[in-house]
Design a protein around this motif. Structure first.
Motif, PDB file in Angstrom:
ATOM      1  N   ILE A   8      66.085 137.451  38.353  1.00  0.00           N
ATOM      2  CA  ILE A   8      65.951 138.703  39.098  1.00  0.00           C
ATOM      3  C   ILE A   8      64.621 139.348  38.729  1.00  0.00           C
ATOM      4  O   ILE A   8      64.320 139.535  37.549  1.00  0.00           O
ATOM      5  N   VAL A   9      63.840 139.699  39.751  1.00  0.00           N
ATOM      6  CA  VAL A   9      62.532 140.323  39.521  1.00  0.00           C
ATOM      7  C   VAL A   9      62.484 141.666  40.249  1.00  0.00           C
ATOM      8  O   VAL A   9      62.577 141.719  41.480  1.00  0.00           O
ATOM      9  N   ASP A  10      62.361 142.744  39.478  1.00  0.00           N
ATOM     10  CA  ASP A  10      62.315 144.094  40.055  1.00  0.00           C
ATOM     11  C   ASP A  10      61.755 145.035  39.001  1.00  0.00           C
ATOM     12  O   ASP A  10      62.156 144.961  37.830  1.00  0.00           O
ATOM     13  N   ASP A  11      60.850 145.901  39.381  1.00  0.00           N
ATOM     14  CA  ASP A  11      60.262 146.816  38.403  1.00  0.00           C
ATOM     15  C   ASP A  11      61.187 147.974  38.054  1.00  0.00           C
ATOM     16  O   ASP A  11      60.916 148.722  37.107  1.00  0.00           O
ATOM     17  N   ALA A  36      60.265 142.531  35.029  1.00  0.00           N
ATOM     18  CA  ALA A  36      59.947 143.838  35.604  1.00  0.00           C
ATOM     19  C   ALA A  36      58.590 143.861  36.293  1.00  0.00           C
ATOM     20  O   ALA A  36      58.179 144.900  36.815  1.00  0.00           O
ATOM     21  N   SER A  37      57.898 142.741  36.297  1.00  0.00           N
ATOM     22  CA  SER A  37      56.589 142.675  36.952  1.00  0.00           C
ATOM     23  C   SER A  37      56.358 141.280  37.503  1.00  0.00           C
ATOM     24  O   SER A  37      57.014 140.311  37.097  1.00  0.00           O
ATOM     25  N   GLY A  38      55.389 141.189  38.431  1.00  0.00           N
ATOM     26  CA  GLY A  38      55.079 139.900  39.013  1.00  0.00           C
ATOM     27  C   GLY A  38      54.531 138.912  38.000  1.00  0.00           C
ATOM     28  O   GLY A  38      54.875 137.732  38.008  1.00  0.00           O
ATOM     29  N   GLU A  39      53.694 139.418  37.093  1.00  0.00           N
ATOM     30  CA  GLU A  39      53.111 138.554  36.072  1.00  0.00           C
ATOM     31  C   GLU A  39      54.185 137.960  35.166  1.00  0.00           C
ATOM     32  O   GLU A  39      54.191 136.754  34.881  1.00  0.00           O
ATOM     33  N   ASP A  40      55.108 138.818  34.716  1.00  0.00           N
ATOM     34  CA  ASP A  40      56.201 138.336  33.858  1.00  0.00           C
ATOM     35  C   ASP A  40      57.106 137.366  34.614  1.00  0.00           C
ATOM     36  O   ASP A  40      57.646 136.420  34.025  1.00  0.00           O
ATOM     37  N   GLU A  58      57.739 145.559  46.588  1.00  0.00           N
ATOM     38  CA  GLU A  58      56.788 146.583  46.154  1.00  0.00           C
ATOM     39  C   GLU A  58      56.860 146.768  44.643  1.00  0.00           C
ATOM     40  O   GLU A  58      57.764 147.423  44.122  1.00  0.00           O
ATOM     41  N   MET A  59      55.902 146.162  43.939  1.00  0.00           N
ATOM     42  CA  MET A  59      55.796 146.293  42.490  1.00  0.00           C
ATOM     43  C   MET A  59      54.335 146.567  42.137  1.00  0.00           C
ATOM     44  O   MET A  59      53.430 146.158  42.868  1.00  0.00           O
ATOM     45  N   PRO A  60      54.081 147.254  41.032  1.00  0.00           N
ATOM     46  CA  PRO A  60      52.694 147.534  40.644  1.00  0.00           C
ATOM     47  C   PRO A  60      51.935 146.260  40.282  1.00  0.00           C
ATOM     48  O   PRO A  60      52.519 145.273  39.856  1.00  0.00           O
ATOM     49  N   GLY A  64      55.636 141.365  45.271  1.00  0.00           N
ATOM     50  CA  GLY A  64      56.549 140.237  45.397  1.00  0.00           C
ATOM     51  C   GLY A  64      56.026 139.174  46.341  1.00  0.00           C
ATOM     52  O   GLY A  64      56.276 137.974  46.152  1.00  0.00           O
ATOM     53  N   LEU A  65      55.298 139.584  47.361  1.00  0.00           N
ATOM     54  CA  LEU A  65      54.724 138.619  48.304  1.00  0.00           C
ATOM     55  C   LEU A  65      53.675 137.747  47.600  1.00  0.00           C
ATOM     56  O   LEU A  65      53.594 136.540  47.862  1.00  0.00           O
ATOM     57  N   GLU A  66      52.898 138.351  46.705  1.00  0.00           N
ATOM     58  CA  GLU A  66      51.925 137.575  45.932  1.00  0.00           C
ATOM     59  C   GLU A  66      52.634 136.610  44.979  1.00  0.00           C
ATOM     60  O   GLU A  66      52.210 135.462  44.805  1.00  0.00           O
ATOM     61  N   VAL A  67      53.708 137.091  44.361  1.00  0.00           N
ATOM     62  CA  VAL A  67      54.487 136.227  43.462  1.00  0.00           C
ATOM     63  C   VAL A  67      55.019 135.021  44.228  1.00  0.00           C
ATOM     64  O   VAL A  67      54.937 133.878  43.773  1.00  0.00           O
ATOM     65  N   ALA A  68      55.554 135.287  45.423  1.00  0.00           N
ATOM     66  CA  ALA A  68      56.104 134.203  46.249  1.00  0.00           C
ATOM     67  C   ALA A  68      55.038 133.164  46.579  1.00  0.00           C
ATOM     68  O   ALA A  68      55.305 131.954  46.567  1.00  0.00           O
ATOM     69  N   LYS A  69      53.842 133.631  46.858  1.00  0.00           N
ATOM     70  CA  LYS A  69      52.740 132.718  47.171  1.00  0.00           C
ATOM     71  C   LYS A  69      52.447 131.782  45.995  1.00  0.00           C
ATOM     72  O   LYS A  69      52.250 130.571  46.173  1.00  0.00           O
ATOM     73  N   HIS A  70      52.458 132.338  44.780  1.00  0.00           N
ATOM     74  CA  HIS A  70      52.210 131.517  43.593  1.00  0.00           C
ATOM     75  C   HIS A  70      53.380 130.567  43.308  1.00  0.00           C
ATOM     76  O   HIS A  70      53.173 129.426  42.890  1.00  0.00           O
ATOM     77  N   LEU A  71      54.598 131.042  43.529  1.00  0.00           N
ATOM     78  CA  LEU A  71      55.769 130.207  43.260  1.00  0.00           C
ATOM     79  C   LEU A  71      55.794 128.975  44.162  1.00  0.00           C
ATOM     80  O   LEU A  71      56.262 127.911  43.756  1.00  0.00           O
TER      81      LEU A  71
END
Length: 242
Positions: A8-11, A36-40, A58-60, A64-71
Motif C-alpha cells: 500500500i502506497v499513500d502519503d 508514504a512516498s513514491g521514492e520509498d 497525489e503525493m509530494p 503515483g503516476l510517476e511511480v507506476a511508470k517506473h514500476l
C-alpha cells in the motif's frame, strides 16, 4: 493457498490504515509493506517484489503516476490499483495499465470487486484451493448438524445477524457471518452480488435490468428475485458470459 503479496502506497497514514483494514478481511491477501512516498515505494517494491500495489496518485515529490511508470520497467512489474480521492486522473491512470481505480472514501463493495479482478488477472487457480468432491458445509440446527453439498446451495442471504442458506429443498440458518461463509465456499462457484447476498453461479438463469444501474437476478429452482448492486454487475457478467 498462496497469498497475494500486496503493498500500500499513500502519503496519508489514515488512508493506509483504512485500506489495510479492508484488505485484511481477505485471507488470500498478504499486505507485506507500506510506503508514504513514491521514492520509498520503489525501494519497497524492489525488496518485496509484490504481485499488487495499491497506489495513491497525489503525493509530494513523486506522484503515483510517476511511480507506476517506473514500476512498469521492472522485470516482473506488479499489478497496479490506483487509490485516490480524485476521479479526474482515471483516464491517465489506465494508460499506465492499471487494473482498477479505487475512489476514497473506500466502499467495501468496490474493494471486493477490485479483489475479484486481481484474482482473475493472477490466475485464480494459483490462489484458490481446489474443491474436493466430499467437502460439505456443516450447518447446526436444533442440536443437529446437517452437511450440505455446496453445489446444491442456491444462494445465501444475511438478515438481522442470521445467515440463511437456501437450497431447492428448503433453507437453513447459520450464525456464521456472510463473509465467513463466502470464504469457506471460495473454491466453489459462489459470487457476491450484494452486501447481503452470495449466489451459486451454476444456478443463475436470468439477469433483469432494474434501475440506476442495478439488476435483479433469478435462480433456477427459486422463486425469489435477488438484487444485484451496480458495483457487482460488471464482474458478475464477466463471470457468467462466454
Amino acid at each position: 493457498m498462496t497469498r497475494i503479496k500486496t503493498i500500500i502506497v499513500d502519503d496519508e497514514r489514515y488512508s493506509r490504515d483504512e485500506l489495510k483494514h479492508l484488505l485484511q478481511e481477505y485471507d488470500h491477501i498478504n499486505v507485506v509493506g507500506e510506503a508514504a512516498s513514491g521514492e520509498d515505494a520503489l525501494v519497497l517494491c524492489m525488496q518485496q517484489l509484490p504481485a499488487v500495489v495499491f497506489l495513491d496518485i497525489e503525493m509530494p515529490k513523486m506522484s503515483g503516476l510517476e511511480v507506476a511508470k517506473h514500476l512498469k520497467e521492472l522485470k516482473n512489474p506488479p499489478l497496479i490499483v490506483f487509490a485516490t480521492a480524485y476521479p479526474d486522473f482515471a483516464l491517465e491512470a489506465f494508460r499506465h495499465e492499471a487494473i482498477d481505480y479505487l475512489l476514497k472514501p473506500y466502499e467495501e463493495e468496490q474493494v471486493n470487486e477490485t479483489i475479484q479482478r486481481m484474482i482473475k488477472y493472477l490466475q485464480p487457480n494459483q490462489y484458490m484451493p481446489v474443491s474436493t468432491s466430499n467437502a460439505k458445509l456443516a450447518v447446526e440446527l436444533e442440536h443437529e448438524i446437517f452437511y450440505l453439498d455446496p453445489l446444491e446451495i442456491l444462494y445465501i442471504s444475511r438478515e438481522e445477524r442470521v445467515s440463511r442458506i437456501f437450497t431447492k429443498d428448503g433453507h437453513y440458518e447459520s450464525k456464521l457471518a456472510l463473509k465467513e461463509l463466502e470464504e469457506r465456499l471460495s473454491s466453489y462457484p459462489f459470487f457476491r452480488i450484494h452486501k447481503s447476498y452470495i449466489v451459486n453461479l451454476n444456478h443463475v438463469s436470468k439477469l433483469i435490468p432494474w434501475f440506476n444501474g442495478a439488476y435483479m437476478l433469478e435462480l433456477a429452482g427459486s422463486k425469489e428475485k435477488l438484487s444485484v448492486s451496480r458495483n457487482y454487475v460488471k464482474s458478475l457478467r464477466s463471470k457468467l458470459e462466454l
